[in-house]
Design a protein around this motif. Structure first.
Motif, PDB file in Angstrom:
ATOM      1  N   ALA A   1     -28.013  80.832   8.659  1.00 63.39           N
ATOM      2  CA  ALA A   1     -28.347  80.466  10.040  1.00 63.39           C
ATOM      3  C   ALA A   1     -27.342  79.442  10.571  1.00 63.39           C
ATOM      4  CB  ALA A   1     -29.761  79.894  10.096  1.00 63.39           C
ATOM      5  N   ALA A   2     -27.007  78.452   9.729  1.00 65.90           N
ATOM      6  CA  ALA A   2     -26.053  77.431  10.161  1.00 65.90           C
ATOM      7  C   ALA A   2     -24.684  78.050  10.406  1.00 65.90           C
ATOM      8  CB  ALA A   2     -25.963  76.338   9.103  1.00 65.90           C
ATOM      9  N   ALA A   3     -24.276  78.963   9.512  1.00 65.08           N
ATOM     10  CA  ALA A   3     -22.961  79.574   9.658  1.00 65.08           C
ATOM     11  C   ALA A   3     -22.878  80.347  10.969  1.00 65.08           C
ATOM     12  CB  ALA A   3     -22.696  80.510   8.480  1.00 65.08           C
ATOM     13  N   LYS A   4     -23.958  81.058  11.307  1.00 64.56           N
ATOM     14  CA  LYS A   4     -23.952  81.823  12.566  1.00 64.56           C
ATOM     15  C   LYS A   4     -23.810  80.877  13.759  1.00 64.56           C
ATOM     16  CE  LYS A   4     -26.511  85.900  11.078  1.00 64.56           C
ATOM     17  NZ  LYS A   4     -27.857  86.420  10.783  1.00 64.56           N
ATOM     18  N   LYS A   5     -24.523  79.732  13.716  1.00 65.09           N
ATOM     19  CA  LYS A   5     -24.437  78.781  14.829  1.00 65.09           C
ATOM     20  C   LYS A   5     -23.023  78.213  14.930  1.00 65.09           C
ATOM     21  CE  LYS A   5     -29.255  77.333  15.032  1.00 65.09           C
ATOM     22  NZ  LYS A   5     -30.059  76.827  13.924  1.00 65.09           N
ATOM     23  N   VAL A   6     -22.461  77.845  13.768  1.00 63.44           N
ATOM     24  CA  VAL A   6     -21.132  77.238  13.751  1.00 63.44           C
ATOM     25  C   VAL A   6     -20.099  78.188  14.351  1.00 63.44           C
ATOM     26  CG1 VAL A   6     -19.273  76.604  12.178  1.00 63.44           C
ATOM     27  CG2 VAL A   6     -21.541  75.647  11.855  1.00 63.44           C
ATOM     28  N   VAL A   7     -20.219  79.484  13.987  1.00 67.08           N
ATOM     29  CA  VAL A   7     -19.270  80.464  14.520  1.00 67.08           C
ATOM     30  C   VAL A   7     -19.500  80.660  16.014  1.00 67.08           C
ATOM     31  CG1 VAL A   7     -18.631  82.890  14.429  1.00 67.08           C
ATOM     32  CG2 VAL A   7     -18.915  81.618  12.318  1.00 67.08           C
ATOM     33  N   ALA A   8     -20.776  80.642  16.430  1.00 61.04           N
ATOM     34  CA  ALA A   8     -21.081  80.848  17.848  1.00 61.04           C
ATOM     35  C   ALA A   8     -20.514  79.717  18.696  1.00 61.04           C
ATOM     36  CB  ALA A   8     -22.596  80.940  18.036  1.00 61.04           C
ATOM     37  N   VAL A   9     -20.498  78.492  18.128  1.00 60.55           N
ATOM     38  CA  VAL A   9     -19.969  77.355  18.874  1.00 60.55           C
ATOM     39  C   VAL A   9     -18.451  77.493  19.034  1.00 60.55           C
ATOM     40  CG1 VAL A   9     -19.580  74.876  18.699  1.00 60.55           C
ATOM     41  CG2 VAL A   9     -21.833  75.797  18.309  1.00 60.55           C
ATOM     42  N   GLY A  10     -17.786  78.216  18.134  1.00 61.67           N
ATOM     43  CA  GLY A  10     -16.362  78.444  18.316  1.00 61.67           C
ATOM     44  C   GLY A  10     -15.480  78.036  17.151  1.00 61.67           C
ATOM     45  N   TYR A  11     -16.084  77.555  16.068  1.00 60.06           N
ATOM     46  CA  TYR A  11     -15.267  77.234  14.894  1.00 60.06           C
ATOM     47  C   TYR A  11     -14.803  78.530  14.233  1.00 60.06           C
ATOM     48  CZ  TYR A  11     -16.691  72.350  15.126  1.00 60.06           C
ATOM     49  OH  TYR A  11     -16.884  71.072  15.524  1.00 60.06           O
ATOM     50  N   THR A  12     -13.585  78.551  13.761  1.00 60.59           N
ATOM     51  CA  THR A  12     -13.051  79.769  13.135  1.00 60.59           C
ATOM     52  C   THR A  12     -12.712  79.571  11.663  1.00 60.59           C
ATOM     53  OG1 THR A  12     -10.900  79.111  14.014  1.00 60.59           O
ATOM     54  CG2 THR A  12     -12.128  80.780  15.240  1.00 60.59           C
ATOM     55  N   HIS A  13     -12.264  78.388  11.279  1.00 61.61           N
ATOM     56  CA  HIS A  13     -11.858  78.161   9.887  1.00 61.61           C
ATOM     57  C   HIS A  13     -13.074  77.729   9.071  1.00 61.61           C
ATOM     58  CE1 HIS A  13      -7.306  77.928  10.712  1.00 61.61           C
ATOM     59  NE2 HIS A  13      -7.918  78.495  11.731  1.00 61.61           N
ATOM     60  N   VAL A  14     -14.021  78.641   8.979  1.00 64.19           N
ATOM     61  CA  VAL A  14     -15.298  78.352   8.334  1.00 64.19           C
ATOM     62  C   VAL A  14     -15.316  79.061   6.994  1.00 64.19           C
ATOM     63  CG1 VAL A  14     -17.799  78.509   8.564  1.00 64.19           C
ATOM     64  CG2 VAL A  14     -16.384  78.265  10.593  1.00 64.19           C
ATOM     65  N   ASP A  15     -15.881  78.402   5.984  1.00 60.62           N
ATOM     66  CA  ASP A  15     -16.013  79.056   4.687  1.00 60.62           C
ATOM     67  C   ASP A  15     -17.355  78.684   4.081  1.00 60.62           C
ATOM     68  OD1 ASP A  15     -15.225  80.724   2.719  1.00 60.62           O
ATOM     69  OD2 ASP A  15     -13.309  79.733   2.350  1.00 60.62           O
ATOM     70  N   ALA A  16     -17.916  79.611   3.307  1.00 63.02           N
ATOM     71  CA  ALA A  16     -19.199  79.358   2.650  1.00 63.02           C
ATOM     72  C   ALA A  16     -18.978  79.405   1.145  1.00 63.02           C
ATOM     73  CB  ALA A  16     -20.214  80.419   3.075  1.00 63.02           C
ATOM     74  N   TRP A  17     -19.671  78.525   0.445  1.00 62.98           N
ATOM     75  CA  TRP A  17     -19.513  78.428  -1.017  1.00 62.98           C
ATOM     76  C   TRP A  17     -20.897  78.532  -1.628  1.00 62.98           C
ATOM     77  CZ3 TRP A  17     -14.249  77.123  -2.134  1.00 62.98           C
ATOM     78  CH2 TRP A  17     -13.518  76.708  -1.015  1.00 62.98           C
ATOM     79  N   THR A  18     -21.155  79.657  -2.304  1.00 63.89           N
ATOM     80  CA  THR A  18     -22.521  79.897  -2.784  1.00 63.89           C
ATOM     81  C   THR A  18     -22.477  80.339  -4.240  1.00 63.89           C
ATOM     82  OG1 THR A  18     -22.427  82.191  -2.092  1.00 63.89           O
ATOM     83  CG2 THR A  18     -23.301  80.633  -0.513  1.00 63.89           C
ATOM     84  N   PRO A  19     -23.570  80.110  -4.967  1.00 66.17           N
ATOM     85  CA  PRO A  19     -23.601  80.555  -6.365  1.00 66.17           C
ATOM     86  C   PRO A  19     -23.706  82.067  -6.503  1.00 66.17           C
ATOM     87  CG  PRO A  19     -25.640  79.466  -5.781  1.00 66.17           C
ATOM     88  CD  PRO A  19     -24.730  79.296  -4.614  1.00 66.17           C
ATOM     89  N   PHE A  20     -24.151  82.762  -5.476  1.00 65.77           N
ATOM     90  CA  PHE A  20     -24.245  84.223  -5.547  1.00 65.77           C
ATOM     91  C   PHE A  20     -24.018  84.782  -4.147  1.00 65.77           C
ATOM     92  CE2 PHE A  20     -28.497  82.426  -5.249  1.00 65.77           C
ATOM     93  CZ  PHE A  20     -28.909  82.953  -4.044  1.00 65.77           C
ATOM     94  N   TYR A  21     -23.915  86.107  -4.067  1.00 66.42           N
ATOM     95  CA  TYR A  21     -23.615  86.765  -2.794  1.00 66.42           C
ATOM     96  C   TYR A  21     -24.782  86.612  -1.834  1.00 66.42           C
ATOM     97  CZ  TYR A  21     -22.057  90.336   0.446  1.00 66.42           C
ATOM     98  OH  TYR A  21     -21.649  91.006   1.551  1.00 66.42           O
ATOM     99  N   VAL A  22     -24.514  86.110  -0.658  1.00 68.85           N
ATOM    100  CA  VAL A  22     -25.554  85.996   0.371  1.00 68.85           C
ATOM    101  C   VAL A  22     -25.339  87.133   1.366  1.00 68.85           C
ATOM    102  CG1 VAL A  22     -26.470  84.589   2.230  1.00 68.85           C
ATOM    103  CG2 VAL A  22     -25.729  83.507   0.111  1.00 68.85           C
ATOM    104  N   HIS A  23     -26.322  88.021   1.452  1.00 67.46           N
ATOM    105  CA  HIS A  23     -26.172  89.189   2.328  1.00 67.46           C
ATOM    106  C   HIS A  23     -26.100  88.758   3.788  1.00 67.46           C
ATOM    107  CE1 HIS A  23     -26.387  92.559  -0.433  1.00 67.46           C
ATOM    108  NE2 HIS A  23     -27.144  91.786  -1.171  1.00 67.46           N
ATOM    109  N   GLY A  24     -25.151  89.319   4.508  1.00 61.28           N
ATOM    110  CA  GLY A  24     -24.985  88.984   5.915  1.00 61.28           C
ATOM    111  C   GLY A  24     -23.928  87.926   6.148  1.00 61.28           C
ATOM    112  N   MET A  25     -23.505  87.239   5.068  1.00 63.33           N
ATOM    113  CA  MET A  25     -22.520  86.177   5.252  1.00 63.33           C
ATOM    114  C   MET A  25     -21.183  86.740   5.697  1.00 63.33           C
ATOM    115  SD  MET A  25     -22.140  83.034   5.341  1.00 63.33           S
ATOM    116  CE  MET A  25     -23.483  82.211   4.516  1.00 63.33           C
ATOM    117  N   LYS A  26     -20.828  87.919   5.155  1.00 58.92           N
ATOM    118  CA  LYS A  26     -19.546  88.522   5.531  1.00 58.92           C
ATOM    119  C   LYS A  26     -19.514  88.791   7.041  1.00 58.92           C
ATOM    120  CE  LYS A  26     -18.541  92.858   5.018  1.00 58.92           C
ATOM    121  NZ  LYS A  26     -18.427  94.159   4.352  1.00 58.92           N
ATOM    122  N   GLU A  27     -20.629  89.340   7.555  1.00 56.05           N
ATOM    123  CA  GLU A  27     -20.695  89.632   8.989  1.00 56.05           C
ATOM    124  C   GLU A  27     -20.740  88.327   9.798  1.00 56.05           C
ATOM    125  OE1 GLU A  27     -22.574  91.001   6.695  1.00 56.05           O
ATOM    126  OE2 GLU A  27     -21.904  93.090   6.713  1.00 56.05           O
ATOM    127  N   ALA A  28     -21.395  87.276   9.229  1.00 60.67           N
ATOM    128  CA  ALA A  28     -21.580  86.037   9.989  1.00 60.67           C
ATOM    129  C   ALA A  28     -20.262  85.287  10.191  1.00 60.67           C
ATOM    130  CB  ALA A  28     -22.591  85.144   9.284  1.00 60.67           C
TER     131      ALA A  28
END
Lengths: 425, 186
Positions: free
Chosen positions: B29-56
């Motif tokens: 949810a946070a990643a979607k908001k961050v991208v919507a605000v206009g940030y582009t150099h965003v990265d997520a670091w997770t212990p396992f694959y989070v579905h939807g993160m690639k699209e987000a």
């Protein structure tokens, strides 16, 4: 969609009924544009068939060669489809469950093609098609260098053995294609895992038998056009042409169905991407096989082997030989190289059409120089015959879609294929 | 949690903002908001694959295939040039009674050199593009980042982002519910 649709491929079993409430996108095709198109196609087929009959009387010798060319073009693709059906079972492939029904429907064409084999037999035993017919049915020659050839060939080409072989080929092909499709359809009606396991148990033997029968069919029907020439890899050459042609046809059928609104969320761009990857791989494989055959013959430089390529260096055949690897390997290779092309339906339509046309070109290059050794003599039958045969293939596949769901709706691996994504671990 | 985490031997400039979320859905949810605000150099670091993160947050296509193609063409050109030059001009050799310029005999070498150079280019381009050998990454300075392999879900916005500002970006991520938000020194 209707709740119960009876089909004819039950083989004595009571009619199969599909569960109610199938989504429109995977239900058997109704009376819409596709069904109308199939009916129009059958009409066009009758017209083309009539043309072929006219051609048989106008230009008999040309007719037999053109007919063989068109026939092998379609049969190769149908055999490739049967091979893909079997190999997906052998590999227990989950991603391609949705594609399997397309291949099963394409391999339905083997049965009508078995009937359409009769003119080839007429050409064979009328002595119109194969030079070996006159050679092996003549008494033993006295010249020393032909004696051995006659001794070797006349047993192999003896009519009973020849016909028995052909019966075996068609028995294997019809048997496996009909049985695989029937079990798949029964699974749609009954569900359960047993039928999947049954198909997987039978598929490996089918792959082995299909490899053998296709190889020897290529030997008997194509390599024997120049009966003094031989190449052990020729069967593989024939087979890989069918593999590429069937993949291209499968993608074209899927794109047609998708454009009509079917299979939209079932077979996605991810599946097309993977099929395009396989096509790319077999493009390279074809080049490997074709060049290996040429390379060894060129290096050995023996008259009985080089005659095949020498014949194809005459007149107009020479530029055609030069262009074959360029148009059938280099161009598809670079067209399929970028990822964007593999994921673009428009590009795939162009590439698959290209591969199909070039598959016909390849077979033309293998068959026609025997009839016209001096140079290329195009004839209208050379277009009518492959169009007719390919139409038979598409019509068979189309009727298959009218009678059964567009995907195996009760395969246990369906959740692997729906929502399949290339990048998700 | 200090707002600015220094890195031993750092440059003094910020590398980016790192923040932690409790679970995958909060992170998504946070990643979607961050991208919507206009940030582009965003990265997520997770212990396992989070579905939807690639699209987000989208995904960047690697430039690696271009290097592979360049290597393949280099190898093909080198093989062609060397063989035709050596075998037909520099030291003409009759092999098997064939012509000097028998391209058929050169094809296996074309293939081998193409594959060899494509492989080498791919390997070294991969090493180069990843910035290897690298013994330390600024994000490792973040005090809780080692949990990203066990149960921590992290979001980072790098300083290379055009709309990055140390204080506002950090405050914004905290307002989305991020814990331990901190600017990491590059």
């Amino acid at each position: 969609m209707s709740t119960a649709s009876a089909i004819d491929d039950t083989g004595g079993h009571p009619p199969l009924t599909y569960p109610a409430g199938l989504p429109e996108s995977v239900a058997p095709l109704g009376a819409d544009a596709v069904a109308g198109g199939t009916r129009m196609l059958v009409g066009a087929l009758l017209a083309t068939g009539a043309l072929l009959v006219v051609g048989a009387f106008v230009a008999p010798k040309q007719f037999y060669y053109s007919y063989l060319f068109g026939y092998v073009f379609a049969l190769d693709i149908a055999l490739g489809a049967l091979f893909w059906t079997l190999i997906h079972h052998v590999a227990d492939a989950g991603w391609s469950v949705g594609l399997r029904r397309v291949f099963e429907n394409m391999s339905r064409a083997i049965l009508p093609l078995a009937v359409l084999f009769v003119p080839v037999l007429l050409g064979t035993f009328g002595g119109h098609l194969y030079a070996w017919y006159d050679f092996v049915h003549a008494p033993e020659p006295t010249e020393e260098h032909v004696k051995h050839l006659w001794h070797v060939k006349h047993l192999y080409f003896a009519t009973p053995f020849f016909l028995a072989r052909l019966v075996c080929y068609f028995a294997v092909w019809i048997g496996y294609s009909v049985v695989m499709r029937r079990w798949s359809l029964r699974q749609d009606a009954e569900g359960g895992r047993a039928l999947t396991q049954k198909m997987q148990w039978w598929a490996p033997s089918g792959v082995a038998l299909l490899g053998l029968t296709a190889t020897f069919f290529a030997f008997d029907m194509l390599m024997s056009l120049q009966y003094t020439w031989f190449s052990t890899i020729y069967g593989v050459y024939f087979w890989v042409g069918g593999i590429r042609g069937s993949l291209a046809t499968c993608v074209l059928i899927i794109l047609a169905l998708r454009s009509a609104g079917h299979l939209r969320r079932t077979i996605t761009v991810e599946h097309l991407h993977d099929v395009a990857k396989i096509m790319f791989g077999f493009t390279v494989f074809w080049a490997y096989i074709a060049f290996a055959q040429y390379f060894l013959i060129w290096y050995g430089n023996m008259p009985e082997e080089t005659q095949f390529y020498l014949l194809r260096r005459n007149g107009g055949w020479y530029p055609m030989s030069i262009l074959l690897p360029v148009l059938y390997f280099v161009v598809p290779f670079f067209m399929l190289l970028p990822r964007a092309h593999k994921r673009s339906p428009k590009w795939l339509a162009v590439i698959c059409t290209w591969v199909l046309v070039m598959h016909a070109y390849d077979l033309y290059w293998q068959i026609m120089p025997v009839l016209h050794p001096d140079t290329i003599h195009p004839h209208w039958l050379d277009i009518a015959a492959p169009v007719f045969m390919f139409g038979v293939l598409i019509a068979s596949a189309g009727w298959g879609f009218l009678r059964a769901p567009l995907i195996p709706i009760r395969d246990a691996r369906l959740n692997e294929t729906i929502g399949y994504d290339n990048e998700t671990p | 949690m200090p707002p600015f985490v220094p890195t031993p031997g750092g440059t003094g400039k910020p590398w980016g903002v790192v923040t932690e979320f409790a679970n995958g859905s909060d992170l998504l949810a946070a990643a979607k908001k961050v991208v919507a605000v206009g940030y582009t150099h965003v990265d997520a670091w997770t212990p396992f694959y989070v579905h939807g993160m690639k699209e987000a947050i989208g995904r960047t296509r690697s430039r690696l295939p271009l290097f592979t193609l360049a290597g393949a063409l280099t190898g093909l050109t080198a093989a062609a040039t060397m063989q035709f030059y050596f075998m037909a001009y520099y030291y003409p050799t009759i092999v098997g009674g064939k012509e000097y310029r028998s391209w058929e005999g050169f094809v296996p070498i074309f293939f081998e050199m193409t594959v060899l150079f494509a492989g080498f280019f791919t390997l070294f381009a991969l090493v180069g593009l990843c910035g290897l050998p690298k013994f330390f990454h600024p994000i490792d300075s973040h005090p809780t980042f080692n949990r990203s392999t066990q149960g921590g879900f992290f979001l980072s916005i790098e300083a290379t982002d055009p709309s990055f500002h140390p204080d506002t970006t950090r405050a914004y991520l905290e307002s989305l519910g991020g814990k331990h938000a901190a600017v990491v020194e590059a």
